[in-house]
Motif scaffolding. Structure first.
Motif, PDB file in Angstrom:
ATOM      1  N   LYS A 129       0.805  -1.227   0.000  1.00  0.00           N
ATOM      2  CA  LYS A 129       0.000   0.000   0.000  1.00  0.00           C
ATOM      3  C   LYS A 129       0.835   1.274   0.000  1.00  0.00           C
ATOM      4  O   LYS A 129       0.313   2.353  -0.218  1.00  0.00           O
ATOM      5  N   ALA A 130       2.149   1.156   0.265  1.00  0.00           N
ATOM      6  CA  ALA A 130       2.973   2.358   0.421  1.00  0.00           C
ATOM      7  C   ALA A 130       3.565   2.861  -0.895  1.00  0.00           C
ATOM      8  O   ALA A 130       4.380   3.770  -0.900  1.00  0.00           O
ATOM      9  N   GLY A 131       3.163   2.275  -2.015  1.00  0.00           N
ATOM     10  CA  GLY A 131       3.667   2.727  -3.315  1.00  0.00           C
ATOM     11  C   GLY A 131       4.778   1.845  -3.829  1.00  0.00           C
ATOM     12  O   GLY A 131       5.885   1.851  -3.313  1.00  0.00           O
ATOM     13  N   GLY A 132       4.469   1.070  -4.856  1.00  0.00           N
ATOM     14  CA  GLY A 132       5.439   0.146  -5.432  1.00  0.00           C
ATOM     15  C   GLY A 132       6.670   0.843  -5.983  1.00  0.00           C
ATOM     16  O   GLY A 132       7.767   0.294  -5.948  1.00  0.00           O
ATOM     17  N   THR A 149      14.884  -2.127   8.150  1.00  0.00           N
ATOM     18  CA  THR A 149      14.564  -3.431   8.760  1.00  0.00           C
ATOM     19  C   THR A 149      15.806  -4.015   9.441  1.00  0.00           C
ATOM     20  O   THR A 149      16.316  -5.053   9.022  1.00  0.00           O
ATOM     21  N   PRO A 150      16.284  -3.365  10.518  1.00  0.00           N
ATOM     22  CA  PRO A 150      17.535  -3.796  11.142  1.00  0.00           C
ATOM     23  C   PRO A 150      17.489  -5.220  11.697  1.00  0.00           C
ATOM     24  O   PRO A 150      18.525  -5.885  11.787  1.00  0.00           O
ATOM     25  N   LEU A 207      11.564 -17.374   1.617  1.00  0.00           N
ATOM     26  CA  LEU A 207      10.390 -16.745   1.017  1.00  0.00           C
ATOM     27  C   LEU A 207       9.583 -16.014   2.087  1.00  0.00           C
ATOM     28  O   LEU A 207       9.146 -14.880   1.885  1.00  0.00           O
ATOM     29  N   ASN A 208       9.434 -16.634   3.248  1.00  0.00           N
ATOM     30  CA  ASN A 208       8.721 -16.001   4.353  1.00  0.00           C
ATOM     31  C   ASN A 208       9.461 -14.749   4.826  1.00  0.00           C
ATOM     32  O   ASN A 208       8.843 -13.729   5.147  1.00  0.00           O
ATOM     33  N   PHE A 209      10.797 -14.816   4.845  1.00  0.00           N
ATOM     34  CA  PHE A 209      11.633 -13.660   5.188  1.00  0.00           C
ATOM     35  C   PHE A 209      11.300 -12.489   4.250  1.00  0.00           C
ATOM     36  O   PHE A 209      11.117 -11.353   4.674  1.00  0.00           O
ATOM     37  N   PHE A 210      11.201 -12.770   2.930  1.00  0.00           N
ATOM     38  CA  PHE A 210      10.910 -11.717   1.951  1.00  0.00           C
ATOM     39  C   PHE A 210       9.517 -11.129   2.162  1.00  0.00           C
ATOM     40  O   PHE A 210       9.322  -9.918   2.023  1.00  0.00           O
ATOM     41  N   ILE A 211       8.545 -11.970   2.495  1.00  0.00           N
ATOM     42  CA  ILE A 211       7.179 -11.485   2.749  1.00  0.00           C
ATOM     43  C   ILE A 211       7.182 -10.550   3.958  1.00  0.00           C
ATOM     44  O   ILE A 211       6.644  -9.440   3.900  1.00  0.00           O
ATOM     45  N   GLN A 212       7.809 -10.990   5.059  1.00  0.00           N
ATOM     46  CA  GLN A 212       7.868 -10.167   6.272  1.00  0.00           C
ATOM     47  C   GLN A 212       8.663  -8.880   6.027  1.00  0.00           C
ATOM     48  O   GLN A 212       8.285  -7.810   6.500  1.00  0.00           O
ATOM     49  N   PHE A 213       9.759  -9.000   5.280  1.00  0.00           N
ATOM     50  CA  PHE A 213      10.589  -7.844   4.934  1.00  0.00           C
ATOM     51  C   PHE A 213       9.746  -6.800   4.183  1.00  0.00           C
ATOM     52  O   PHE A 213       9.781  -5.609   4.492  1.00  0.00           O
ATOM     53  N   THR A 214       8.964  -7.250   3.195  1.00  0.00           N
ATOM     54  CA  THR A 214       8.128  -6.357   2.394  1.00  0.00           C
ATOM     55  C   THR A 214       7.132  -5.627   3.292  1.00  0.00           C
ATOM     56  O   THR A 214       6.938  -4.416   3.164  1.00  0.00           O
ATOM     57  N   LYS A 215       6.523  -6.350   4.230  1.00  0.00           N
ATOM     58  CA  LYS A 215       5.549  -5.749   5.147  1.00  0.00           C
ATOM     59  C   LYS A 215       6.213  -4.745   6.087  1.00  0.00           C
ATOM     60  O   LYS A 215       5.630  -3.703   6.401  1.00  0.00           O
ATOM     61  N   HIS A 263       7.315   0.900   7.592  1.00  0.00           N
ATOM     62  CA  HIS A 263       8.299   1.959   7.784  1.00  0.00           C
ATOM     63  C   HIS A 263       7.949   3.188   6.939  1.00  0.00           C
ATOM     64  O   HIS A 263       8.014   4.317   7.418  1.00  0.00           O
ATOM     65  N   ILE A 264       7.561   2.958   5.691  1.00  0.00           N
ATOM     66  CA  ILE A 264       7.231   4.073   4.795  1.00  0.00           C
ATOM     67  C   ILE A 264       5.989   4.799   5.295  1.00  0.00           C
ATOM     68  O   ILE A 264       5.911   6.023   5.286  1.00  0.00           O
TER      69      ILE A 264
END
Length: 151
Positions: free
Chosen positions: A15-18, A36-37, A135-143, A148-149
Protein backbone atom coordinates in the motif's frame (compact mmCIF):
# COMPACT_ATOMS: atom_id res chain seq x y z
CA UNK A 1 21.08 -37.77 -10.53
CA UNK A 2 20.50 -34.25 -11.82
CA UNK A 3 18.44 -31.92 -9.67
CA UNK A 4 15.34 -30.32 -11.08
CA UNK A 5 14.88 -26.57 -11.25
CA UNK A 6 12.42 -25.35 -8.62
CA UNK A 7 10.53 -22.10 -8.18
CA UNK A 8 8.80 -20.42 -5.24
CA UNK A 9 6.68 -17.31 -5.73
CA UNK A 10 5.05 -14.94 -3.24
CA UNK A 11 3.02 -11.84 -4.06
CA UNK A 12 2.41 -9.17 -1.43
CA UNK A 13 0.04 -6.21 -1.77
CA UNK A 14 2.03 -3.05 -1.05
CA UNK A 15 0.00 0.00 0.00
CA UNK A 16 2.97 2.36 0.42
CA UNK A 17 3.67 2.73 -3.31
CA UNK A 18 5.44 0.15 -5.43
CA UNK A 19 7.62 2.82 -7.03
CA UNK A 20 9.07 3.65 -3.61
CA UNK A 21 9.75 -0.02 -2.86
CA UNK A 22 11.43 -0.64 -6.21
CA UNK A 23 13.57 2.51 -5.91
CA UNK A 24 14.67 1.52 -2.40
CA UNK A 25 15.57 -2.06 -3.34
CA UNK A 26 17.20 -1.21 -6.69
CA UNK A 27 19.02 2.04 -5.93
CA UNK A 28 19.30 2.31 -2.13
CA UNK A 29 19.68 -1.24 -0.77
CA UNK A 30 22.32 -0.01 1.68
CA UNK A 31 19.51 1.95 3.43
CA UNK A 32 17.52 -1.24 4.11
CA UNK A 33 19.52 -2.00 7.27
CA UNK A 34 18.04 1.23 8.70
CA UNK A 35 14.52 0.23 7.61
CA UNK A 36 14.56 -3.43 8.76
CA UNK A 37 17.54 -3.80 11.14
CA UNK A 38 16.22 -7.08 12.54
CA UNK A 39 16.29 -8.63 9.07
CA UNK A 40 19.11 -6.86 7.19
CA UNK A 41 22.28 -5.79 8.97
CA UNK A 42 24.32 -4.60 5.98
CA UNK A 43 24.47 -4.26 2.20
CA UNK A 44 27.92 -3.48 0.83
CA UNK A 45 28.85 -2.69 -2.75
CA UNK A 46 31.76 -4.82 -4.00
CA UNK A 47 31.77 -3.89 -7.68
CA UNK A 48 29.96 -1.41 -9.93
CA UNK A 49 27.08 0.77 -8.72
CA UNK A 50 23.79 0.13 -6.96
CA UNK A 51 20.99 -0.30 -9.50
CA UNK A 52 23.39 -1.29 -12.33
CA UNK A 53 23.50 -4.65 -14.14
CA UNK A 54 26.62 -6.65 -13.33
CA UNK A 55 27.23 -4.91 -10.02
CA UNK A 56 28.09 -7.15 -7.06
CA UNK A 57 26.69 -6.60 -3.57
CA UNK A 58 27.16 -8.44 -0.27
CA UNK A 59 24.31 -8.78 2.23
CA UNK A 60 24.42 -9.57 5.93
CA UNK A 61 20.97 -10.67 7.06
CA UNK A 62 19.15 -12.80 9.64
CA UNK A 63 16.68 -15.58 8.77
CA UNK A 64 14.98 -17.53 11.56
CA UNK A 65 17.43 -16.05 14.09
CA UNK A 66 20.49 -17.21 12.11
CA UNK A 67 22.93 -14.65 10.74
CA UNK A 68 23.82 -15.28 7.10
CA UNK A 69 25.68 -13.66 4.23
CA UNK A 70 25.06 -13.58 0.49
CA UNK A 71 27.11 -12.15 -2.35
CA UNK A 72 24.98 -11.45 -5.41
CA UNK A 73 25.30 -10.04 -8.92
CA UNK A 74 22.56 -7.70 -10.08
CA UNK A 75 21.02 -8.57 -13.41
CA UNK A 76 17.92 -8.06 -15.57
CA UNK A 77 17.32 -4.64 -14.05
CA UNK A 78 14.34 -3.01 -15.76
CA UNK A 79 13.38 0.33 -14.23
CA UNK A 80 10.32 0.64 -16.46
CA UNK A 81 8.97 -2.80 -15.52
CA UNK A 82 10.21 -2.28 -11.93
CA UNK A 83 12.07 -5.56 -11.91
CA UNK A 84 15.47 -6.60 -10.61
CA UNK A 85 17.16 -10.00 -10.27
CA UNK A 86 19.92 -11.13 -7.94
CA UNK A 87 22.10 -14.08 -8.96
CA UNK A 88 23.66 -15.80 -5.97
CA UNK A 89 27.48 -15.93 -6.21
CA UNK A 90 28.52 -16.85 -2.65
CA UNK A 91 26.95 -17.32 0.74
CA UNK A 92 25.13 -19.59 3.17
CA UNK A 93 22.29 -20.42 0.76
CA UNK A 94 24.71 -22.04 -1.69
CA UNK A 95 25.37 -24.76 0.90
CA UNK A 96 21.82 -26.02 0.13
CA UNK A 97 21.03 -24.72 -3.35
CA UNK A 98 22.70 -24.08 -6.68
CA UNK A 99 21.88 -21.65 -9.49
CA UNK A 100 19.79 -19.51 -7.16
CA UNK A 101 18.16 -16.45 -8.72
CA UNK A 102 15.94 -14.10 -6.74
CA UNK A 103 13.70 -11.75 -8.71
CA UNK A 104 11.68 -8.84 -7.34
CA UNK A 105 8.95 -7.41 -9.55
CA UNK A 106 6.61 -4.54 -8.69
CA UNK A 107 3.39 -4.24 -10.66
CA UNK A 108 0.06 -2.49 -10.37
CA UNK A 109 -3.16 -4.43 -10.84
CA UNK A 110 -6.56 -2.82 -10.39
CA UNK A 111 -5.03 0.20 -8.71
CA UNK A 112 -3.14 -1.92 -6.16
CA UNK A 113 0.64 -2.29 -6.14
CA UNK A 114 2.02 -5.80 -5.65
CA UNK A 115 5.55 -6.90 -4.88
CA UNK A 116 6.28 -10.34 -6.35
CA UNK A 117 9.26 -12.34 -5.08
CA UNK A 118 10.44 -15.30 -7.18
CA UNK A 119 13.13 -17.69 -5.98
CA UNK A 120 14.48 -20.01 -8.68
CA UNK A 121 16.90 -22.68 -7.50
CA UNK A 122 18.03 -26.28 -7.61
CA UNK A 123 18.46 -28.44 -4.51
CA UNK A 124 22.07 -29.61 -4.06
CA UNK A 125 20.70 -32.65 -2.24
CA UNK A 126 17.19 -34.10 -2.61
CA UNK A 127 16.87 -34.12 1.20
CA UNK A 128 17.52 -30.37 1.53
CA UNK A 129 14.52 -28.24 2.49
CA UNK A 130 13.02 -25.89 -0.06
CA UNK A 131 13.80 -22.24 0.86
CA UNK A 132 10.37 -21.53 2.36
CA UNK A 133 11.93 -19.70 5.33
CA UNK A 134 13.67 -17.39 2.84
CA UNK A 135 10.39 -16.74 1.02
CA UNK A 136 8.72 -16.00 4.35
CA UNK A 137 11.63 -13.66 5.19
CA UNK A 138 10.91 -11.72 1.95
CA UNK A 139 7.18 -11.49 2.75
CA UNK A 140 7.87 -10.17 6.27
CA UNK A 141 10.59 -7.84 4.93
CA UNK A 142 8.13 -6.36 2.39
CA UNK A 143 5.55 -5.75 5.15
CA UNK A 144 8.17 -4.12 7.40
CA UNK A 145 9.29 -1.78 4.60
CA UNK A 146 5.64 -0.85 3.99
CA UNK A 147 5.10 -0.13 7.70
CA UNK A 148 8.30 1.96 7.78
CA UNK A 149 7.23 4.07 4.80
CA UNK A 150 3.79 4.64 6.30
CA UNK A 151 5.55 5.57 9.57
Amino acid sequence: MASLPCKLIAQVAFKAGGDVFHHLVANRPHHLSNVTPGKIQACDLHQGNYGTNGSVIQWKYTVDGKEQTAKQALQDIDMEKKQIAYKMLEGDLLELYKNMLITIHVETKGGVDFVTWTIEYELLNADNPHPLSLLNFFIQFTKEVEAHIFG
